[in-house]
Structure formats: structure tokens, C-alpha cells
Design a protein around this motif. Structure first.
Motif, PDB file in Angstrom:
ATOM      1  N   SER A 268       4.935   3.655  -2.146  1.00 16.69           N
ATOM      2  CA  SER A 268       3.604   4.266  -2.038  1.00 16.69           C
ATOM      3  C   SER A 268       3.404   4.947  -0.690  1.00 16.69           C
ATOM      4  O   SER A 268       2.644   5.916  -0.586  1.00 16.69           O
ATOM      5  CB  SER A 268       2.520   3.208  -2.269  1.00 16.69           C
ATOM      6  N   ILE A 269       4.079   4.447   0.353  1.00 15.12           N
ATOM      7  CA  ILE A 269       4.043   5.142   1.642  1.00 15.12           C
ATOM      8  C   ILE A 269       4.786   6.474   1.518  1.00 15.12           C
ATOM      9  O   ILE A 269       4.322   7.513   1.995  1.00 15.12           O
ATOM     10  CB  ILE A 269       4.658   4.266   2.753  1.00 15.12           C
ATOM     11  N   LYS A 270       5.923   6.459   0.824  1.00 13.78           N
ATOM     12  CA  LYS A 270       6.684   7.696   0.631  1.00 13.78           C
ATOM     13  C   LYS A 270       5.879   8.731  -0.161  1.00 13.78           C
ATOM     14  O   LYS A 270       5.937   9.927   0.128  1.00 13.78           O
ATOM     15  CB  LYS A 270       7.998   7.392  -0.097  1.00 13.78           C
ATOM     16  N   SER A 271       5.112   8.255  -1.157  1.00 10.10           N
ATOM     17  CA  SER A 271       4.338   9.177  -1.992  1.00 10.10           C
ATOM     18  C   SER A 271       3.016   9.579  -1.343  1.00 10.10           C
ATOM     19  O   SER A 271       2.352  10.507  -1.803  1.00 10.10           O
ATOM     20  CB  SER A 271       4.046   8.532  -3.351  1.00 10.10           C
ATOM     21  N   GLY A 272       2.608   8.861  -0.292  1.00  7.78           N
ATOM     22  CA  GLY A 272       1.357   9.171   0.394  1.00  7.78           C
ATOM     23  C   GLY A 272       0.164   8.378  -0.103  1.00  7.78           C
ATOM     24  O   GLY A 272      -0.946   8.554   0.399  1.00  7.78           O
ATOM     25  N   TYR A 322       7.538 -18.616  19.660  1.00 11.52           N
ATOM     26  CA  TYR A 322       8.569 -17.584  19.630  1.00 11.52           C
ATOM     27  C   TYR A 322       8.060 -16.441  18.745  1.00 11.52           C
ATOM     28  O   TYR A 322       7.981 -16.573  17.528  1.00 11.52           O
ATOM     29  CB  TYR A 322       9.874 -18.141  19.066  1.00 11.52           C
ATOM     30  N   PHE A 323       7.716 -15.328  19.369  1.00 12.76           N
ATOM     31  CA  PHE A 323       7.119 -14.214  18.641  1.00 12.76           C
ATOM     32  C   PHE A 323       8.180 -13.162  18.307  1.00 12.76           C
ATOM     33  O   PHE A 323       8.813 -12.593  19.203  1.00 12.76           O
ATOM     34  CB  PHE A 323       6.006 -13.562  19.459  1.00 12.76           C
ATOM     35  N   VAL A 324       8.352 -12.925  17.015  1.00 12.33           N
ATOM     36  CA  VAL A 324       9.258 -11.894  16.524  1.00 12.33           C
ATOM     37  C   VAL A 324       8.440 -10.612  16.362  1.00 12.33           C
ATOM     38  O   VAL A 324       7.432 -10.599  15.654  1.00 12.33           O
ATOM     39  CB  VAL A 324       9.889 -12.300  15.180  1.00 12.33           C
ATOM     40  N   ALA A 325       8.859  -9.547  17.010  1.00 16.70           N
ATOM     41  CA  ALA A 325       8.047  -8.336  17.085  1.00 16.70           C
ATOM     42  C   ALA A 325       7.778  -7.720  15.710  1.00 16.70           C
ATOM     43  O   ALA A 325       8.705  -7.524  14.928  1.00 16.70           O
ATOM     44  CB  ALA A 325       8.736  -7.302  17.969  1.00 16.70           C
ATOM     45  N   PRO A 326       6.488  -7.415  15.398  1.00 16.71           N
ATOM     46  CA  PRO A 326       6.172  -6.681  14.166  1.00 16.71           C
ATOM     47  C   PRO A 326       6.431  -5.190  14.370  1.00 16.71           C
ATOM     48  O   PRO A 326       6.603  -4.728  15.506  1.00 16.71           O
ATOM     49  CB  PRO A 326       4.682  -6.957  13.966  1.00 16.71           C
ATOM     50  N   ARG A 327       6.441  -4.431  13.263  1.00 15.09           N
ATOM     51  CA  ARG A 327       6.677  -2.989  13.341  1.00 15.09           C
ATOM     52  C   ARG A 327       5.699  -2.254  12.429  1.00 15.09           C
ATOM     53  O   ARG A 327       5.325  -2.776  11.380  1.00 15.09           O
ATOM     54  CB  ARG A 327       8.113  -2.659  12.923  1.00 15.09           C
ATOM     55  N   VAL A 328       5.315  -1.059  12.837  1.00 11.31           N
ATOM     56  CA  VAL A 328       4.464  -0.199  12.022  1.00 11.31           C
ATOM     57  C   VAL A 328       5.359   0.789  11.276  1.00 11.31           C
ATOM     58  O   VAL A 328       6.120   1.538  11.900  1.00 11.31           O
ATOM     59  CB  VAL A 328       3.440   0.559  12.882  1.00 11.31           C
ATOM     60  N   ILE A 329       5.262   0.786   9.949  1.00 12.08           N
ATOM     61  CA  ILE A 329       6.082   1.659   9.109  1.00 12.08           C
ATOM     62  C   ILE A 329       5.184   2.721   8.476  1.00 12.08           C
ATOM     63  O   ILE A 329       4.190   2.398   7.817  1.00 12.08           O
ATOM     64  CB  ILE A 329       6.790   0.863   7.994  1.00 12.08           C
ATOM     65  N   LYS A 330       5.544   3.977   8.695  1.00 13.04           N
ATOM     66  CA  LYS A 330       4.822   5.097   8.080  1.00 13.04           C
ATOM     67  C   LYS A 330       5.830   6.077   7.492  1.00 13.04           C
ATOM     68  O   LYS A 330       7.044   5.903   7.630  1.00 13.04           O
ATOM     69  CB  LYS A 330       3.914   5.783   9.099  1.00 13.04           C
ATOM     70  N   LYS A 331       5.332   7.095   6.822  1.00 15.34           N
ATOM     71  CA  LYS A 331       6.208   8.070   6.182  1.00 15.34           C
ATOM     72  C   LYS A 331       7.074   8.785   7.218  1.00 15.34           C
ATOM     73  O   LYS A 331       8.265   9.036   6.996  1.00 15.34           O
ATOM     74  CB  LYS A 331       5.374   9.087   5.396  1.00 15.34           C
ATOM     75  N   ALA A 332       6.491   9.129   8.351  1.00 11.27           N
ATOM     76  CA  ALA A 332       7.210   9.794   9.434  1.00 11.27           C
ATOM     77  C   ALA A 332       6.427   9.608  10.720  1.00 11.27           C
ATOM     78  O   ALA A 332       5.250   9.237  10.707  1.00 11.27           O
ATOM     79  CB  ALA A 332       7.384  11.284   9.123  1.00 11.27           C
ATOM     80  N   ASP A 333       7.070   9.869  11.830  1.00  9.66           N
ATOM     81  CA  ASP A 333       6.411   9.766  13.125  1.00  9.66           C
ATOM     82  C   ASP A 333       5.421  10.914  13.284  1.00  9.66           C
ATOM     83  O   ASP A 333       5.789  12.086  13.225  1.00  9.66           O
ATOM     84  CB  ASP A 333       7.464   9.832  14.233  1.00  9.66           C
ATOM     85  N   ASP A 334       4.153  10.555  13.456  1.00 12.57           N
ATOM     86  CA  ASP A 334       3.118  11.580  13.630  1.00 12.57           C
ATOM     87  C   ASP A 334       2.542  11.545  15.039  1.00 12.57           C
ATOM     88  O   ASP A 334       1.464  12.073  15.301  1.00 12.57           O
ATOM     89  CB  ASP A 334       2.009  11.401  12.596  1.00 12.57           C
ATOM     90  N   GLY A 335       3.253  10.895  15.949  1.00 16.20           N
ATOM     91  CA  GLY A 335       2.800  10.851  17.336  1.00 16.20           C
ATOM     92  C   GLY A 335       1.767   9.788  17.616  1.00 16.20           C
ATOM     93  O   GLY A 335       1.287   9.679  18.738  1.00 16.20           O
ATOM     94  N   ASP A 339       6.562   2.763  14.543  1.00 14.28           N
ATOM     95  CA  ASP A 339       7.811   2.155  14.980  1.00 14.28           C
ATOM     96  C   ASP A 339       9.017   2.690  14.220  1.00 14.28           C
ATOM     97  O   ASP A 339      10.069   2.911  14.795  1.00 14.28           O
ATOM     98  CB  ASP A 339       7.745   0.630  14.833  1.00 14.28           C
ATOM     99  N   LEU A 340       8.852   2.889  12.892  1.00 19.87           N
ATOM    100  CA  LEU A 340      10.005   3.253  12.072  1.00 19.87           C
ATOM    101  C   LEU A 340       9.543   3.990  10.830  1.00 19.87           C
ATOM    102  O   LEU A 340       8.500   3.664  10.260  1.00 19.87           O
ATOM    103  CB  LEU A 340      10.756   1.977  11.666  1.00 19.87           C
ATOM    104  N   ASP A 341      10.334   5.006  10.408  1.00 19.87           N
ATOM    105  CA  ASP A 341       9.979   5.709   9.177  1.00 19.87           C
ATOM    106  C   ASP A 341      10.387   4.883   7.963  1.00 19.87           C
ATOM    107  O   ASP A 341      11.309   4.063   8.021  1.00 19.87           O
ATOM    108  CB  ASP A 341      10.639   7.087   9.134  1.00 19.87           C
ATOM    109  N   VAL A 342       9.724   5.105   6.850  1.00 17.16           N
ATOM    110  CA  VAL A 342       9.868   4.256   5.680  1.00 17.16           C
ATOM    111  C   VAL A 342      11.276   4.328   5.085  1.00 17.16           C
ATOM    112  O   VAL A 342      11.805   3.313   4.604  1.00 17.16           O
ATOM    113  CB  VAL A 342       8.793   4.595   4.619  1.00 17.16           C
ATOM    114  N   ASP A 343      11.932   5.486   5.124  1.00 17.60           N
ATOM    115  CA  ASP A 343      13.277   5.597   4.557  1.00 17.60           C
ATOM    116  C   ASP A 343      14.292   4.768   5.340  1.00 17.60           C
ATOM    117  O   ASP A 343      15.118   4.066   4.752  1.00 17.60           O
ATOM    118  CB  ASP A 343      13.721   7.063   4.513  1.00 17.60           C
TER     119      ASP A 343
END
Length: 354
Positions: A268-272, A322-335, A339-343
Motif C-alpha cells: 500500500s505504500i508502493k501504491s500510495g 536496550y533500544f533497537v533503532a526504529p526506521r521510517v519507511i516511505k515510497k521514496a526519500d522526499d527530503g 530512513d529507507l525506501d519501501v522496495d
């Protein structure tokens, strides 16, 4: 994966313990794909550290079911337990009473109350992860929003912390302020909670039941047509949110923010249809839980002096977190927050599941 440290750990630590296998249990709070990934990490650690690991996912997400599992494991001679508590207050009291001193207990994903005798916590810094969800809402709806939050439980401490983080983010507090007394007091307000241009209408719970979440979404959107954003706090929530929005033909009109890495969420992130999701790292949860307990069992309760490089340690009176770092995943980096693109993320996830 845990990284380049593993071969060194194995060569210096594991090979000297080939003749003994500590008995370790890893207990989840429900049965979903998120925990399947944690199970993969636990099984990899069992092999690396020569441990006997019993991985359990309760058939029903309840504290009573977790208690039954713990009692069964104690009867079988388990020496270390990693568990994601469903009811922190109740289970702190229960486990302080029933778990012997020579059985080591750690919390993963969600913590116990500060009175707990657990050795440590490993998982996400849930307040800061929730703060990222709040900032994603601000990104997609900078002019303001009426938000509803969805999660499996109102009592689970990690979900309470995520809600606090969301509200802190919506209130415009900085990440390092998300744990402040002000952030806590904002979180403690009765719903609806208004913070500037943003109002959190309600927190809806579903006992980790996707169908119940779907029903909650439909009911919410019928009763509150002003809502324009839904935020899910558990892996099963975003897919159910999307289906509920589709049912009422409101796709595009209501913005969706997710948590965790359900396959439908990523598609659903890939499709928007979903703007973004905040993901944890359950593989590392499972792996490092076994690592910590194995070390405690072999070293008279002492915690390991080394951890993988993506873990931050925060010392507390009742033991380290002990904190394991979370990441923000989006379709692409929009500035913006990213953290990381969905693909890229989906490809790495597929490898971990294989």
C-alpha cells in the motif's frame, strides 16, 4: 541481520560451550507475522550460541494465556524467559512471585513496570517511535488533522508509550521532549485530545483481531465524518484501516499512517494508499533476547558487555534498556522524515523470512 560481530562472537564465545545447552523461552504477545520474524532471529541465535530455544506464540493474546505458558515452561525446567507482556502492571506482580531467582526474565518489545525483577528490556524506544508516527501525520497533513489511533490494547505499556509519542509529535514537541512531563500530561488527557491544529478523536482497540479493527474503522468513520487521518500502532492495523476506508469509498480522502511491516502495508505504500510506516526490527529482538539470556545463564546472571552496533543502551534503576533503532519507511526519500525506501526494505525483509 546482527552484522559482522557474529563470527567473532561465535569463535570466541560459542565454541567453548558446545557441551551445554541453556534452556531459553521466547514468548510473544500474539501470533502475527511480526513475531514470526522475531522467531527467525531467535532460532538463528539458538544455533549461533548453542542454546535450546522454545519459541511460543499464544493462541489468544491475553495475560492469562501468557501465564499458562510461563507455568508450563517453568515445569519443564526453563532457565531464561524473554516475554512481551500484555498487562505490565498485573504481570509485574505475578512474575515477581512465580519466577524463581535462578530463572532469568527479560522483557522484549514491551516492558514491565519499574518494580519488576526482570533483568533488562530489549526492543524499540516506543515513545520515540510513536513520535515519528506523529511527525508523519504532520508531514502529510500540515494544515491540521482529526486523527483516530488503532491498536490491539489500551493496557499494553508499549502501545501507551507509542500513543504518548504520537501526541507529543502532533503537539510540536521535539523528539528529546517526547518523554518529558509535559508530553506525559498531554497523553493523560481524556479523548478527544487537542494539541494545536491536531485532535486525536479516540484510541480504538481490537485484541490483535484484524476483523475487529476493520469494524472499528468503519464504525469510526460513520460516527466521525470529520476524521481525515488514521494511525495504526500494530502490524495488523494498517491493512484493516485500508479496507475500512475502501469500504466507505474514502480512499485518498483519509490519510493512513502505519506501524510495522505487514506485507499489505508495504504494498500500500508502493501504491500510495499508505503514506508511510514506522518499523521496528523484530529479527534483532529475537536474536538478542536469546543472546542476553544465554549470557546470563552461563555467567551467573551477568548481562553481556557487548551488543550489536545498532543498539543504544539506556541505564535505568531497574536495569538497562536496550533500544533497537526504529526506521521510517516511505515510497521514496522526499527530503523529510525518512530512513529507507519501501522496495529496499521489502527485499531485506524477504531475505530475513527465507
Amino acid at each position: 541481520m546482527v552484522g559482522a560481530m557474529i563470527p567473532l562472537m561465535v569463535s570466541l564465545y560459542v565454541r567453548s560451550h558446545q557441551n551445554s545447552k541453556p534452556k531459553i523461552a521466547v514468548i510473544t504477545n500474539c501470533a502475527v507475522d511480526f513475531w514470526t520474524i522475531a522467531g527467525k532471529g531467535a532460532k538463528a541465535a539458538a544455533k549461533d550460541f548453542n542454546a535450546d530455544v522454545d519459541f511460543r506464540m499464544p493462541s489468544f493474546p491475553s495475560a492469562a494465556e501468557q501465564h499458562r505458558i510461563v507455568e508450563d515452561l517453568l515445569a519443564k525446567g526453563v532457565q531464561g524467559i524473554a516475554i512481551s507482556p500484555i498487562d505490565a502492571a498485573d504481570q509485574t506482580v505475578v512474575f515477581n512471585h512465580i519466577i524463581p531467582k535462578d530463572v532469568y526474565l527479560i522483557a522484549q518489545d514491551g516492558d514491565f513496570n519499574k518494580e519488576s525483577k526482570r533483568k533488562c528490556y530489549i526492543g524499540t524506544d516506543n515513545i520515540k517511535a510513536g513520535w515519528r508516527v506523529g511527525k508523519l501525520v504532520q508531514e502529510i497533513l500540515p494544515s491540521g488533522a482529526k486523527v483516530v489511533i488503532y491498536g490491539s490494547s489500551a493496557d499494553q505499556l508499549n502501545l501507551q508509550q507509542r500513543r504518548q509519542g504520537i501526541i507529543a509529535g502532533l503537539a510540536g514537541l521535539a523528539e528529546n521532549e517526547s518523554k518529558s512531563e509535559l508530553a506525559y500530561q498531554l497523553f493523560r488527557r481524556p479523548y478527544p485530545i487537542s494539541v494545536g491544529k491536531y485532535t486525536v478523536i479516540a484510541n480504538m482497540t481490537d485484541n490483535a483481531d484484524r476483523e475487529k479493527c476493520y469494524a472499528n474503522v468503519v464504525d469510526t468513520l460513520v460516527k466521525h465524518p470529520e476524521v481525515n487521518c488514521l494511525a495504526g500502532l500494530c502490524c495488523h492495523n494498517p491493512p484493516a484501516m485500508m479496507l475500512g476506508v475502501r469500504k466507505l469509498i474514502k480512499e485518498g480522502k483519509i490519510k493512513l499512517i502505519g506501524f510495522d511491516e505487514d506485507e499489505m502495508t508495504l504494498l500500500s505504500i508502493k501504491s500510495g494508499n499508505v503514506y508511510g510506516t514506522v518499523v521496528q526490527n523484530p529479527y534483532v529482538f529475537g536474536y538478542e533476547s536469546v543472546h542476553i539470556l544465554d549470557h546470563c545463564i552461563r555467567n551467573n546472571g551477568n548481562l553481556p558487555s557487548y551488543m550489536s552496533k545498532n543498539i543504544m543502551i539506556e541505564q535505568k534503576e531497574n536495569g538497562p534498556q536496550y533500544f533497537v533503532a526504529p526506521r521510517v519507511i516511505k515510497k521514496a526519500d522526499d527530503g523529510k522524515l525518512f530512513d529507507l525506501d519501501v522496495d529496499t526494505f521489502a527485499a531485506d525483509l524477504k531475505q530475513k523470512k527465507s
